[in-house]
Design a protein around this motif. Structure first.
Motif, mmCIF file in Angstrom:
data_model
loop_
_atom_site.group_PDB
_atom_site.id
_atom_site.type_symbol
_atom_site.label_atom_id
_atom_site.label_comp_id
_atom_site.label_asym_id
_atom_site.label_seq_id
_atom_site.Cartn_x
_atom_site.Cartn_y
_atom_site.Cartn_z
ATOM 1 N N MET A 132 -12.485 7.420 42.993
ATOM 2 C CA MET A 132 -12.165 6.110 42.479
ATOM 3 C C MET A 132 -12.291 6.121 40.952
ATOM 4 S SD MET A 132 -13.605 2.644 44.054
ATOM 5 C CE MET A 132 -13.456 1.090 43.299
ATOM 6 N N PHE A 133 -13.491 6.501 40.443
ATOM 7 C CA PHE A 133 -13.687 6.561 39.004
ATOM 8 C C PHE A 133 -13.680 7.991 38.489
ATOM 9 C CE2 PHE A 133 -16.203 2.821 40.391
ATOM 10 C CZ PHE A 133 -15.471 1.841 39.758
ATOM 11 N N GLY A 134 -13.825 8.953 39.387
ATOM 12 C CA GLY A 134 -13.913 10.355 38.980
ATOM 13 C C GLY A 134 -12.544 10.939 38.664
ATOM 14 N N TYR A 135 -12.566 12.043 37.992
ATOM 15 C CA TYR A 135 -11.328 12.716 37.604
ATOM 16 C C TYR A 135 -10.930 13.707 38.687
ATOM 17 C CZ TYR A 135 -13.043 10.775 33.309
ATOM 18 O OH TYR A 135 -13.543 9.911 32.371
ATOM 19 N N GLN A 136 -9.633 13.764 38.965
ATOM 20 C CA GLN A 136 -9.142 14.637 40.017
ATOM 21 C C GLN A 136 -8.371 15.817 39.459
ATOM 22 O OE1 GLN A 136 -7.014 12.168 42.811
ATOM 23 N NE2 GLN A 136 -8.633 10.662 42.832
ATOM 24 N N GLY A 137 -8.159 15.852 38.175
ATOM 25 C CA GLY A 137 -7.399 16.935 37.559
ATOM 26 C C GLY A 137 -5.914 16.648 37.635
ATOM 27 N N GLY A 138 -5.210 16.972 36.575
ATOM 28 C CA GLY A 138 -3.771 16.759 36.544
ATOM 29 C C GLY A 138 -3.360 15.308 36.381
ATOM 30 N N GLU A 139 -4.308 14.439 36.074
ATOM 31 C CA GLU A 139 -3.995 13.023 35.909
ATOM 32 C C GLU A 139 -3.487 12.770 34.491
ATOM 33 O OE1 GLU A 139 -7.143 10.882 38.840
ATOM 34 O OE2 GLU A 139 -7.948 11.739 37.018
ATOM 35 N N SER A 140 -2.646 11.779 34.354
ATOM 36 C CA SER A 140 -2.100 11.443 33.038
ATOM 37 C C SER A 140 -3.203 10.864 32.146
ATOM 38 C CB SER A 140 -0.974 10.421 33.179
ATOM 39 O OG SER A 140 -1.489 9.164 33.578
ATOM 40 N N ASP A 141 -2.969 10.917 30.842
ATOM 41 C CA ASP A 141 -3.920 10.339 29.896
ATOM 42 C C ASP A 141 -4.123 8.854 30.177
ATOM 43 O OD1 ASP A 141 -4.186 12.783 28.644
ATOM 44 O OD2 ASP A 141 -2.798 12.302 27.011
ATOM 45 N N GLU A 142 -3.055 8.187 30.565
ATOM 46 C CA GLU A 142 -3.126 6.763 30.881
ATOM 47 C C GLU A 142 -4.063 6.500 32.066
ATOM 48 O OE1 GLU A 142 -0.047 3.767 32.916
ATOM 49 O OE2 GLU A 142 0.679 4.582 31.008
ATOM 50 N N THR A 143 -3.970 7.321 33.095
ATOM 51 C CA THR A 143 -4.822 7.179 34.275
ATOM 52 C C THR A 143 -6.280 7.428 33.917
ATOM 53 O OG1 THR A 143 -3.039 7.795 35.773
ATOM 54 C CG2 THR A 143 -5.276 8.043 36.613
ATOM 55 N N VAL A 144 -6.529 8.468 33.142
ATOM 56 C CA VAL A 144 -7.894 8.801 32.736
ATOM 57 C C VAL A 144 -8.483 7.651 31.909
ATOM 58 C CG1 VAL A 144 -9.295 10.373 31.335
ATOM 59 C CG2 VAL A 144 -7.559 11.301 32.871
#
Length: 72
Positions: free
Chosen positions: A1-13
């Motif tokens: 939910m709040f953690g990073y999953q890798g490969g996410e866009s800068d906007e998502t992060v």
């Protein structure tokens, strides 16, 4: 939910960082580590319930009202 999953866009992060900060302000008992490990709404409800000694329905209503309008 709040953690990073890798490969996410800068906007998502950026959005997740903002949501995590907002959640930290709402529930100051939750640590950054707690929040980074939450994967779904149910885990957040359970953590809020336990940390604040709330009935499940109260914690659920609190989390649902906080999540309203947010995109996870």
């Amino acid at each position: 939910m709040f953690g990073y999953q890798g490969g996410e866009s800068d906007e998502t992060v950026t959005r997740k960082i903002g949501y995590r900060s907002d959640a930290k302000r709402r529930w100051s008992c939750l640590t950054t580590l707690d929040l980074s490990q939450i994967k779904n709404e149910e885990q957040l409800i359970t953590l809020v319930k336990v940390r604040y000694s709330l009935p499940y329905e109260t914690a659920k209503a609190d989390v649902e009202s906080w999540m309203a309008g947010k995109q996870f």
